[in-house]
Motif scaffolding. Structure first.
Motif, PDB file in Angstrom:
ATOM      1  N   PHE A   8      16.694   1.863   2.044  1.00  0.00           N
ATOM      2  CA  PHE A   8      16.565   0.830   1.018  1.00  0.00           C
ATOM      3  C   PHE A   8      17.356  -0.413   1.370  1.00  0.00           C
ATOM      4  O   PHE A   8      16.940  -1.525   1.067  1.00  0.00           O
ATOM      5  N   LEU A  11      15.261  -2.435   3.745  1.00  0.00           N
ATOM      6  CA  LEU A  11      14.163  -3.119   3.059  1.00  0.00           C
ATOM      7  C   LEU A  11      14.679  -4.326   2.275  1.00  0.00           C
ATOM      8  O   LEU A  11      14.119  -5.418   2.336  1.00  0.00           O
TER       9      LEU A  11
ATOM     10  N   GLU B   4      14.556 -13.774 -10.650  1.00  0.00           N
ATOM     11  CA  GLU B   4      13.878 -12.895  -9.689  1.00  0.00           C
ATOM     12  C   GLU B   4      12.602 -12.324 -10.300  1.00  0.00           C
ATOM     13  O   GLU B   4      11.558 -12.248  -9.646  1.00  0.00           O
ATOM     14  N   TYR B  36     -11.471 -18.946   2.789  1.00  0.00           N
ATOM     15  CA  TYR B  36     -10.099 -19.445   2.586  1.00  0.00           C
ATOM     16  C   TYR B  36      -9.432 -18.746   1.400  1.00  0.00           C
ATOM     17  O   TYR B  36      -8.227 -18.558   1.370  1.00  0.00           O
ATOM     18  N   PHE B  39      -8.171 -15.533   2.649  1.00  0.00           N
ATOM     19  CA  PHE B  39      -6.937 -15.782   3.417  1.00  0.00           C
ATOM     20  C   PHE B  39      -5.754 -15.932   2.469  1.00  0.00           C
ATOM     21  O   PHE B  39      -4.704 -15.291   2.642  1.00  0.00           O
ATOM     22  N   ILE B  43      -2.289 -13.550   2.095  1.00  0.00           N
ATOM     23  CA  ILE B  43      -0.921 -14.066   2.241  1.00  0.00           C
ATOM     24  C   ILE B  43      -0.100 -13.751   0.987  1.00  0.00           C
ATOM     25  O   ILE B  43       1.008 -13.215   1.061  1.00  0.00           O
ATOM     26  N   LEU B  46       0.738 -10.077   0.662  1.00  0.00           N
ATOM     27  CA  LEU B  46       1.807  -9.662   1.583  1.00  0.00           C
ATOM     28  C   LEU B  46       3.168 -10.057   1.016  1.00  0.00           C
ATOM     29  O   LEU B  46       4.124  -9.274   1.039  1.00  0.00           O
ATOM     30  N   ILE B  47       3.247 -11.296   0.491  1.00  0.00           N
ATOM     31  CA  ILE B  47       4.525 -11.751  -0.072  1.00  0.00           C
ATOM     32  C   ILE B  47       4.910 -10.878  -1.268  1.00  0.00           C
ATOM     33  O   ILE B  47       6.065 -10.459  -1.409  1.00  0.00           O
ATOM     34  N   VAL B  50       6.391  -7.628  -0.002  1.00  0.00           N
ATOM     35  CA  VAL B  50       7.769  -7.735   0.504  1.00  0.00           C
ATOM     36  C   VAL B  50       8.746  -7.893  -0.661  1.00  0.00           C
ATOM     37  O   VAL B  50       9.858  -7.376  -0.632  1.00  0.00           O
ATOM     38  N   LEU B  51       8.323  -8.585  -1.713  1.00  0.00           N
ATOM     39  CA  LEU B  51       9.204  -8.763  -2.870  1.00  0.00           C
ATOM     40  C   LEU B  51       9.565  -7.424  -3.513  1.00  0.00           C
ATOM     41  O   LEU B  51      10.590  -7.300  -4.157  1.00  0.00           O
ATOM     42  N   LYS B  52       8.721  -6.427  -3.336  1.00  0.00           N
ATOM     43  CA  LYS B  52       8.992  -5.126  -3.959  1.00  0.00           C
ATOM     44  C   LYS B  52       9.857  -4.237  -3.079  1.00  0.00           C
ATOM     45  O   LYS B  52      10.246  -3.154  -3.495  1.00  0.00           O
ATOM     46  N   PHE B  53      10.143  -4.672  -1.856  1.00  0.00           N
ATOM     47  CA  PHE B  53      10.975  -3.861  -0.955  1.00  0.00           C
ATOM     48  C   PHE B  53      12.351  -3.632  -1.564  1.00  0.00           C
ATOM     49  O   PHE B  53      12.939  -4.541  -2.148  1.00  0.00           O
ATOM     50  N   GLY B  54      12.870  -2.424  -1.379  1.00  0.00           N
ATOM     51  CA  GLY B  54      14.272  -2.167  -1.723  1.00  0.00           C
ATOM     52  C   GLY B  54      14.507  -1.923  -3.194  1.00  0.00           C
ATOM     53  O   GLY B  54      15.630  -1.774  -3.616  1.00  0.00           O
ATOM     54  N   ASP B  55      13.429  -1.866  -3.998  1.00  0.00           N
ATOM     55  CA  ASP B  55      13.600  -1.501  -5.402  1.00  0.00           C
ATOM     56  C   ASP B  55      13.584   0.020  -5.492  1.00  0.00           C
ATOM     57  O   ASP B  55      12.621   0.653  -5.081  1.00  0.00           O
TER      58      ASP B  55
END
Lengths: 576, 127
Positions: A8, A11, B4, B36, B39, B43, B46-47, B50-55
């Protein structure tokens, strides 16, 4: 730091660089799909498609660089690509540097090792003990457990100590965690609730931490044996409130032993001989004299000593750095190193002196100064650090008090032979002459080196054959465990010291005592005798031969000859 | 107000709306599905991932899972498009368009689940 959180952390830390990377890629690709290209003649051509744009940005951003693919660029594209190159390479570098920084980050490293530790403990599939605190005491206990082939799990605040542990040549690997053993999650990680956990030893040099461990053990695993080191009486009382019965106070222990040595030398020697390191030869020292004692340093150890010496009716003089409020004692202010201070305390007419400060070099210099003034003095030295052992031995004091060693010995005795401390306490009630006679007899039978003490429980763990025979209704007597399996007329070199049945102890049980399931027997003897005894307890044929004098064969033969097999066994003679 | 959470909510909703924008329209007509928009949807998705990583909460884990599903679906759609246009050279035939759009429809479903979780979480906070 919670174990298992390494992933974690990665991440969470990678969020910013990754989002930046995605944005820069997106802008770069978008630009390339909008800016017109040029064909071979330099005429305007349609812009790149998404696939080509993505392909181009991918190899450019990672600094691979294949050139202008699929065809030479227009000037407008070149302007845009120049910007792309700088932006993407910087963002990539940022992301890689973040990852690298993370791996050298201490918090991350700890999280990684904590996760590894937790997994290793979870995988343990054999009985183990949790040792909290791997200093002088814990280190000794771990080494001894390893010698006995018992597994252990270690927790210590100090990573350097754990690193030293790793350098020790242990036979089995000991999972170790750098952390505070007073924290619940660390104790859980160390396997407090693990079904194979057989006991927890709180040996840190911080009484508060040991108290916290005691609380955890009592409230979360009430049945788990917990052995606790404690140096303050107030904390010891709180541990007792938590129902802790196994507290070890090195100062009180030693003070009690010194008092014992003064009024009952034979008992003290028996104690010393049974609890020493097996195989060593004890050097005979003189017994501590009764009379005038000087105690240098009136801290926790000093207090315990003075209380015990007073009970023995000794005359006591105190030397301490601070002016003392100690009515009834001669009290001198000083460190005890100065000859005039020692003289004022009456060193010339004293019989014994205890250098009890918490500083090793001070204790050594006190001993040297006191020896010079009174060569016949009985000197007791407190040794705080194991690394100074050679210095202390060179001075040849009559007694050395090393707290770490006392705690380690006591903790191991309680783990492996819980009956031994109780036996020694019961022996004190029997008196000095009894101890003297017993020790002479034991030395005759076992030799003068320190013997091995061990316990045998009549249960399914080791004594499988005995349990089976008892369950079949046969009588198994204690003497079967004291005979040589290859010739039953010969005795093994071991003696039964005590037998515990239903919380009642029998001291020196008779050889014709019938054993019952659940009995616990304390033996003293040689390592060879112990190995033979284990064979007897496990192997029903050997046990049968020792009980009846006849070999036992298969069940058919057993069934046919059962009615003749109830032969009385001739007695080995009384143990006492 | 937690900034956040604002950013997080913004990207979740934007991912869903862009996805919906690409998906809406007759499934086999390429002129109704602008590439487009696909596309942009990729994008933003994907962002959002990544914002949900580490929760480390349970709800955060479900968020991450649905987000990853949406990414997979959209990247599959983009791959089908790239293959049809550049590798096989057949271009955006009705069949290809249908498969690209239906893949993005799968992603839309995952994004709707994400939205539902977001709304549920917000309602649970009661502040």
């Amino acid at each position: 730091m919670h174990p298992g959180s390494a992933f974690f952390i990665v991440l969470r830390r990678m969020r910013a660089p990754l989002i930046l990377l995605i944005v820069v890629y997106a802008v770069s690709i978008l630009g390339l799909t909008l800016i017109p290209g040029a064909d071979a003649e330099g005429k305007p051509a349609p812009p790149m498609s998404f696939l080509h744009a993505f392909y181009f940005v991918s190899y450019t951003a990672t600094t691979i660089g294949f050139g202008e693919i699929p065809q030479a660029f227009s000037e407008a594209q070149r302007m845009w690509v120049t910007a792309i190159i700088y932006a993407t390479v910087i963002v990539w570098t940022y992301a890689i540097l973040t990852i690298l920084a993370l791996f050298s980050d201490r918090a991350f490293q700890q999280a990684l090792s904590a996760g590894r530790f937790k997994r290793r403990v979870q995988r343990l599939a054999e009985p183990f003990y949790i040792v909290c605190g791997c200093g002088e005491t814990g280190g000794r206990v771990l080494a001894a457990l390893d010698k006995m082939d018992a597994r252990a799990v270690a927790i210590d605040l100090d990573e350097n100590r754990l690193a030293e542990l790793e350098l020790e040549d242990f036979r089995s690997e000991t999972p170790a965690l750098a952390g505070d053993a007073a924290q619940t999650q660390n104790l859980f990680a160390a396997g407090l609730m693990h079904r194979f956990c057989r006991g927890i030893l709180a040996l840190t040099n911080d009484d508060q931490a040991n108290l916290a461990i005691a609380a955890h053990a009592r409230l979360l695993r009430p049945q788990l044996p917990a052995i606790l080191r404690v140096e303050h009486d107030a904390i010891a009382q709180r541990m007792t409130a938590f129902g802790a019965t196994q507290t070890i106070n090195p100062f009180a222990n030693f003070a009690r032993l010194l008092a014992l040595a003064i009024h009952a030398p034979a008992l003290y020697r028996l104690h010393d001989w049974l609890t020493g390191t097996p195989g060593t030869i004890l050097v005979a020292t003189r017994d501590p004299p009764a009379g005038r004692w000087i105690v240098c340093g009136y801290g926790r150890f000093g207090h315990s000593l003075v209380a015990e010496l007073q009970r023995e009716g000794m005359e006591i003089a105190l030397i301490d750095q601070h002016p003392l409020e100690a009515p009834g004692f001669t009290a001198v202010v000083g460190s005890g190193v100065e000859p005039e201070v020692l003289t004022a305390a009456g060193v010339a007419s004293a019989d014994g002196l205890v250098a009890a400060t918490d500083d090793d070099l001070t204790n050594l210099s006190i001993a040297v100064a006191a020896r010079a003034l009174n060569p016949g003095l009985f000197i007791v030295l407190r040794q705080n650090q194991q690394s100074r052992a050679e210095l202390f031995a060179a001075l040849q004091p009559e007694m050395i008090m090393a707290p770490a060693e006392i705690v380690a010995h006591a903790a191991l005795a309680r783990l492996t032979t819980p009956l031994l401390p109780d036996f020694l306490r019961a022996a004190e009630a029997r008196g000095d002459d009894w101890a003297w006679a017993l020790q002479s007899r034991l030395r005759m039978e076992l030799g003068s080196a320190v013997p091995l003490c061990w316990q045998l429980s009549i249960d399914d763990n080791v004594a499988t054959a005995i349990v089976t025979l008892i369950a079949e209704g046969r009588e198994v007597v204690l003497s079967a465990l004291l005979r040589n399996p290859s010739d039953r007329s010969q005795r093994l070199s071991c003696v039964a010291l005590a037998l515990r049945r239903d919380e009642a102890d029998m001291l020196m049980p008779e050889a014709d005592t019938s054993l019952m399931i659940g009995d616990q027997i304390l033996f003293v003897g040689t390592a060879a005798a112990r190995a033979e005894q284990e064979l007897i307890a496990r192997n029903r044929n050997v046990l049968h031969y020792l009980l009846t004098g006849r070999e036992e064969t298969g069940w058919l033969w057993r069934a046919m000859t059962r009615k003749w097999s109830k032969q009385p066994v001739e007695h080995l003679g009384q143990q006492q | 107000m937690n900034f956040e959470k604002v950013v997080f909510g913004f990207f979740i909703v934007l991912a869903a709306t862009l996805n919906f924008g690409f998906f809406i329209g007759d499934i086999d007509r390429p002129e109704l599905h602008h590439i487009y928009e696909l596309f942009a949807a990729i994008i933003v998705n994907l962002i959002a991932t990544v914002l949900k990583f580490g929760d480390r909460t349970q709800i955060g884990a479900i968020h991450l899972a649905t987000s990853l599903v949406a990414d997979l679906q959209l990247i599959a759609a983009a791959s089908v498009w790239a293959f049809a246009v550049h590798v096989s050279g057949e271009g955006m035939t009705p069949a290809t368009t249908a498969s690209v759009v239906s893949l993005s429809g799968g992603a839309l479903l995952a994004n709707i689940v994400s939205l539902a979780i977001l709304v549920a979480e917000t309602v649970m906070m009661r502040r």
